[in-house]
Structure formats: C-alpha cells, structure tokens
Design an enzyme around this catalytic site. Structure first.
Site, PDB file in Angstrom:
ATOM      1  N   CYS A 135       6.137 -26.415  50.388  1.00 31.40           N
ATOM      2  CA  CYS A 135       5.042 -25.867  49.833  1.00 31.40           C
ATOM      3  C   CYS A 135       4.838 -24.417  50.529  1.00 31.40           C
ATOM      4  CB  CYS A 135       3.547 -26.468  49.933  1.00 31.40           C
ATOM      5  SG  CYS A 135       2.351 -25.779  49.669  1.00 31.40           S
ATOM      6  N   CYS A 138       1.202 -23.353  51.355  1.00 35.33           N
ATOM      7  CA  CYS A 138       0.629 -23.968  52.430  1.00 35.33           C
ATOM      8  C   CYS A 138       1.280 -23.403  53.716  1.00 35.33           C
ATOM      9  CB  CYS A 138       0.931 -25.365  52.528  1.00 35.33           C
ATOM     10  SG  CYS A 138       0.797 -26.159  50.764  1.00 35.33           S
ATOM     11  N   ASP A 139       2.673 -23.097  53.731  1.00 37.88           N
ATOM     12  CA  ASP A 139       3.344 -22.892  55.077  1.00 37.88           C
ATOM     13  C   ASP A 139       3.936 -21.485  55.098  1.00 37.88           C
ATOM     14  OD1 ASP A 139       2.671 -25.547  55.672  1.00 37.88           O
ATOM     15  OD2 ASP A 139       4.924 -26.279  54.659  1.00 37.88           O
TER      16      ASP A 139
END
Ligand code: NAP
Length: 312
Positions: A135, A138-139
C-alpha cells in the site's frame, strides 16, 4: 433472528452501489464489511477514470462519498463485521457473523472484492511492514528521500510508482517483461518521470534484509542477463489480485482462478445469491465496472425478493 431483505457482504464500490440501489427501492439492506468501508479504492491515491470527476479525486474521498450516498437512502453498513457462514434455509439464507450473530436474509449479494497477490519469494513475508508493503498510499511517506522498488507492470504498479515519486528519491519499476500492461497514458507518465527507473525483464528472487529491515533485492533476469543485487530501502508489490471467495465456496461456481461465475446481471448459479465486483469473473476490473455490476445485482436481487414475497 433479525430479517434482512438484501444482505450484502463487502463494502467496496460494488457492495456500496448495490446498497444504494437496494435501499432506494426500500428494501431492508444491511452491508457487512470486515474492515472499514470503501474497498480497495481507499488505498488508491487518486482516481481519475470514474466519470463525473474531471479532475479526479482521492480513492478515500470516492469511497466516503459512496458510503454516504448508500446510507442516505437507509442502507445499514456494519464495519468490522466479518461473515463466517452463509447457509441456505428454506428459500432464505442464514448469515452468521464471526461474533455468532445471526440474520435471516431473503437474498445475498457477495461483493467481497480481491486482495493483493504475493510474490512468494524468500524475505517477502519476513520483511512485510519492515520495508515490504502492498500500500503506497499508507506507507509511501515513510520513504521520503529513499530508494524504493515497485514490482509489477499493471495499472496498480504504474500508478503507485508515480505516487511514490512524491516522496522517494528514486523509484525502480521492476517488470518481468519488456513492456508494461498498464494503461498507455499512465505508462507515458512513468517514462517521462525522472525519478522512475525502468527495470525491464527482471524478477525478484529474494528480498534481503539486515537489522530487521529491507536492504535490497536479488534480481533475476528473464532475458538471459546476469542476476544482480539492487540496494533499496523499500519494496512495494503490485502483481495483481486474488478474489476473496471463501464465503461462497460451497454455494456458487468458480472459474479456474477462483473468481465467482455470474451471468451478465450478477446471478450466480445458486438462486438468491448474486455477486458483483472484483470477486467475479469480469475481465475489466475498475471502480466503474464494480459499481455497475453492483447496481445490476441489486436490481436482480430485488426482483427475486419481490417474487418470493408475491408467491408466499
Ligand atoms: P494486473 O493488471 O493483473 O497486473 C499485474 C502485473 O503484475 C502484470 O504486469 C504482471 O505481469 C505482473 N505479475 C504478475 N505476477 C507476477 C509475478 N509473480 N512476478 C512479477 N510480476 C508479476 O494487476 P493490477 O495492476 O493489480 O490491477 C488489477 C486490476 O485492477 C486490473 O484489472 C487493473 O486494470 C485494475 N486497476 C485499475 C486501475 C485504474 O483504472 N486506475 C488502477 C489499479 C488497478 P505481466 O504483464 O507479464 O502479466
């Protein structure tokens, strides 16, 4: 036991669109979602091919809007509610959650979507969350000014590689062939981006780490070149998806890749069970096709429920 007209499993674009159509038709509609509503799009930075938004919008925003629209018409969405079993009961279905709560549903729409595939190479699982990610949204911010690799050649890999250039100093886009599968306009943006280095005809043989974090990957070649070690801080894997199909295993038919087989309108071969979105065998896997199939399956499920009520 609480009775539901239409139970929907999964709150991605297919499930939320089905919920919108079913609740607008005044059917008692409950959507069960094992995580947070929105589906795969909420991990997508930007969606620019969903009609009506000429400048695009974030995947999170689109997911939130779809949820709000379904709820506006009375659909009940239950997040963090995992379904363990769907069992036929006379002409209805008993739905059991992992908390052992039970509902009687007159029809069921399965919209459980798909999850990212794994590469299956050494180091991948070991370093998940320690440099290996599925992701970018997200990261990605964790890799500011670092060097990362994106694995894959489809839309997801190309789009997420572009997104990662907002943070990373360099993004290696590693693909097993010598041409991308991604949509042409996304390919062009990748080729024009100075931060993206194409690594053609390369496969990951191993993710290497030291001190509990990723330090690079062992790259193999599919064109006869020598293997090499590529030093990296992060690895983002986008090599396709697998359908989340276990809930319907005993009831419906699947194709050889595990996708639920439906007709054009979302009917499975079990009367009263419908399926829509990325868990089905549609070739085009997009937000628009998931939403469209969600609408068709709700339309068919409503007819099925109405016919049952009329014939009682
Ligand atoms: P995909 O289109 O199936 O592409 C997977 C890519 O990973 C392919 O390039 C494939 O290589 C490669 N690959 C597969 N297994 C591999 C392995 N073991 N090792 C190395 N490479 C491997 O998957 P996706 O990009 O995740 O997209 C899934 C679906 O969602 C697609 O239908 C896509 O169009 C859609 N999607 C759409 C958008 C959008 O419209 N904005 C965004 C994201 C996803 P080959 O090319 O050699 O097969």
């Amino acid at each position: 036991m609480e009775t539901i007209d239409i139970a929907i499993v999964g709150a991605g674009p297919a499930g939320l669109t089905a919920a919108l159509y079913a609740s607008r038709a005044r059917a008692r509609t409950v959507v069960f979602e094992q995580g947070i509503p929105g589906g795969q799009i909420i991990t997508t930075d930007w969606v620019e091919n969903y009609p009506g938004f000429p400048k695009g919008l974030s995947g999170q925003e689109l997911g939130d809007l779809m949820l709000a629209q379904a709820e506006e018409f009375g659909a009940e969405v239950r997040p963090f509610t995992s379904i363990d079993k769907i069992e036929p009961s006379d002409l209805d279905f008993i739905i059991t959650t992992s908390e052992d709560e039970q509902f009687l549903a007159r029809a069921v729409i399965i919209a459980t979507g798909a999850i990212p595939k794994k590469l299956g190479v050494p180091g991948e699982s070991e370093f998940t969350g320690r440099g290996v990610s599925w992701c970018a949204t997200c990261d990605g911010a964790l890799f500011k000014d670092k060097v990362v690799a994106v694995i894959g050649g489809g839309d997801a890999a190309a789009e997420e590689a572009l997104f990662l250039t907002k943070f990373a100093a360099q993004v290696h886009l590693i693909h097993r062939r010598d041409e991308l599968r991604a949509t042409k306009c996304i390919q062009e943006r990748c080729f024009e981006n100075d931060k993206i280095t194409m690594q053609w005809s390369r496969v990951v043989k191993e993710v290497k780490g030291e001190g509990g974090k990723v330090v690079g990957i062992e790259l193999g070649a599919t064109n006869g070149d020598e293997d090499e070690f590529l030093p990296l801080d992060g690895v983002f894997i986008f090599v396709g998806v697998d359908p989340v199909n276990t809930i319907a295993m005993d009831l419906t038919s699947f194709n050889e890749s595990g996708y639920i087989v439906t007709d054009h309108d979302g009917r499975t071969d079990y009367p009263g069970i419908y399926a829509a979105g990325d868990v089905t065998d549609n070739e085009l896997k997009q937000v628009i096709t998931a939403a469209a199939k969600g609408a068709s399956s709700a339309f068919e499920a409503l007819k099925y429920v109405d016919n049952k009520v009329c014939s009682i």
